[in-house]
Motif scaffolding. Sequence first.
Motif, PDB file in Angstrom:
ATOM      1  N   THR A   1       2.399  10.927  69.067  1.00  0.00           N
ATOM      2  CA  THR A   1       2.220   9.919  68.028  1.00  0.00           C
ATOM      3  C   THR A   1       2.146  10.574  66.654  1.00  0.00           C
ATOM      4  O   THR A   1       2.199   9.881  65.635  1.00  0.00           O
ATOM      5  CB  THR A   1       0.973   9.045  68.275  1.00  0.00           C
ATOM      6  OG1 THR A   1      -0.172   9.895  68.381  1.00  0.00           O
ATOM      7  CG2 THR A   1       1.143   8.193  69.520  1.00  0.00           C
TER       8      THR A   1
ATOM      9  N   ASP B   1       1.839   7.687  63.953  1.00  0.00           N
ATOM     10  CA  ASP B   1       1.986   6.332  64.486  1.00  0.00           C
ATOM     11  C   ASP B   1       0.648   5.632  64.646  1.00  0.00           C
ATOM     12  O   ASP B   1       0.590   4.418  64.799  1.00  0.00           O
ATOM     13  CB  ASP B   1       2.713   6.360  65.829  1.00  0.00           C
ATOM     14  CG  ASP B   1       4.151   6.822  65.708  1.00  0.00           C
ATOM     15  OD1 ASP B   1       4.737   6.708  64.608  1.00  0.00           O
ATOM     16  OD2 ASP B   1       4.697   7.320  66.720  1.00  0.00           O
ATOM     17  N   LEU B   2      -0.438   6.415  64.629  1.00  0.00           N
ATOM     18  CA  LEU B   2      -1.786   5.863  64.796  1.00  0.00           C
ATOM     19  C   LEU B   2      -2.572   5.968  63.494  1.00  0.00           C
ATOM     20  O   LEU B   2      -3.754   6.293  63.482  1.00  0.00           O
ATOM     21  CB  LEU B   2      -2.518   6.597  65.928  1.00  0.00           C
ATOM     22  CG  LEU B   2      -1.788   6.653  67.265  1.00  0.00           C
ATOM     23  CD1 LEU B   2      -2.634   7.361  68.310  1.00  0.00           C
ATOM     24  CD2 LEU B   2      -1.384   5.274  67.739  1.00  0.00           C
TER      25      LEU B   2
ATOM     26  N   ALA C   1       2.692  11.015  75.579  1.00  0.00           N
ATOM     27  CA  ALA C   1       2.951   9.902  74.654  1.00  0.00           C
ATOM     28  C   ALA C   1       1.898   9.869  73.548  1.00  0.00           C
ATOM     29  O   ALA C   1       2.218   9.626  72.379  1.00  0.00           O
ATOM     30  CB  ALA C   1       2.971   8.575  75.415  1.00  0.00           C
TER      31      ALA C   1
ATOM     32  N   GLU D   1       3.330  -1.163  73.443  1.00  0.00           N
ATOM     33  CA  GLU D   1       4.561  -0.536  73.937  1.00  0.00           C
ATOM     34  C   GLU D   1       4.346   0.130  75.297  1.00  0.00           C
ATOM     35  O   GLU D   1       5.282   0.271  76.070  1.00  0.00           O
ATOM     36  CB  GLU D   1       5.058   0.520  72.946  1.00  0.00           C
ATOM     37  CG  GLU D   1       5.673  -0.051  71.695  1.00  0.00           C
ATOM     38  CD  GLU D   1       6.004   1.030  70.674  1.00  0.00           C
ATOM     39  OE1 GLU D   1       6.053   2.226  71.040  1.00  0.00           O
ATOM     40  OE2 GLU D   1       6.209   0.669  69.506  1.00  0.00           O
TER      41      GLU D   1
ATOM     42  N   GLY E   1      -1.162   0.090  63.906  1.00  0.00           N
ATOM     43  CA  GLY E   1      -0.311   1.084  64.548  1.00  0.00           C
ATOM     44  C   GLY E   1      -0.755   1.360  65.969  1.00  0.00           C
ATOM     45  O   GLY E   1       0.067   1.463  66.888  1.00  0.00           O
ATOM     46  N   LEU E   2      -2.071   1.476  66.173  1.00  0.00           N
ATOM     47  CA  LEU E   2      -2.599   1.690  67.524  1.00  0.00           C
ATOM     48  C   LEU E   2      -2.318   0.474  68.400  1.00  0.00           C
ATOM     49  O   LEU E   2      -1.905   0.620  69.558  1.00  0.00           O
ATOM     50  CB  LEU E   2      -4.098   1.985  67.480  1.00  0.00           C
ATOM     51  CG  LEU E   2      -4.792   2.099  68.837  1.00  0.00           C
ATOM     52  CD1 LEU E   2      -4.166   3.181  69.719  1.00  0.00           C
ATOM     53  CD2 LEU E   2      -6.292   2.364  68.640  1.00  0.00           C
TER      54      LEU E   2
ATOM     55  N   TRP F   1       1.297   0.570  69.437  1.00  0.00           N
ATOM     56  CA  TRP F   1       1.539   1.666  70.382  1.00  0.00           C
ATOM     57  C   TRP F   1       1.045   1.299  71.783  1.00  0.00           C
ATOM     58  O   TRP F   1       1.741   1.506  72.769  1.00  0.00           O
ATOM     59  CB  TRP F   1       0.872   2.945  69.870  1.00  0.00           C
ATOM     60  CG  TRP F   1       1.079   4.128  70.742  1.00  0.00           C
ATOM     61  CD1 TRP F   1       2.221   4.872  70.857  1.00  0.00           C
ATOM     62  CD2 TRP F   1       0.139   4.714  71.645  1.00  0.00           C
ATOM     63  NE1 TRP F   1       2.033   5.895  71.769  1.00  0.00           N
ATOM     64  CE2 TRP F   1       0.761   5.815  72.263  1.00  0.00           C
ATOM     65  CE3 TRP F   1      -1.184   4.414  71.974  1.00  0.00           C
ATOM     66  CZ2 TRP F   1       0.129   6.611  73.193  1.00  0.00           C
ATOM     67  CZ3 TRP F   1      -1.829   5.215  72.902  1.00  0.00           C
ATOM     68  CH2 TRP F   1      -1.174   6.298  73.508  1.00  0.00           C
TER      69      TRP F   1
END
Length: 200
Positions: free
Chosen positions: A13, A25-26, A9, A38, A31-32, A35
Amino acid sequence: MSDDRLALALAVTLRHDGNGGVADDLATPDGLTAWVRELAEPLRDALDAQDFTADEAALDAIRALRAAVRALFARAVRPGPPSSADAHRLLPEDLAVERLNAAAARAPGAPRLEWPEDGAPVVRAARPPGSTDTDRLVAALARDAIAFLAGPDRERLRACPAPRCVRYFVKDHPRQEWCKPSCGNRARVARHHRRHRALS
């Protein structure tokens, strides 16, 4: 994605952005934060993900760990090529191993027994006093990466060969060639266009 594949996962990212580039995604603390939230369930032993808010230091730590994980994933998929996102900027393997081990040691771990009145006993990781959420998050992700790389899933790890894809995936069945169906479709379309151009 399986809850027991936190390392995967983290690695994914980085992904194809749909326009020929790479999306991260980071890219920001927000964003972190999103994540981590989630992944609340698989991270439950490390921290309360719903209360986690990333800052720049947490982002830097997780991105450094991701670079190490992706470098070691590239080693694991040999003799196949690494992800195209990594091919030109892989960390040296000895530095990646050192970084991974240092990250795993950021928060000491010890088992803790929980035995609810109406349920079976469960072993959880103790949250050591004095460690921060970031320490526990980094350590949990690094420990998962170590277990992944030393376990049987490593042999099934692949870099997706679809055009422009930068993801790694675990080959869960013998006929699986891509990380997801859309990558398979993109690969078939690219193959069709190459054949069509060759005939023209």
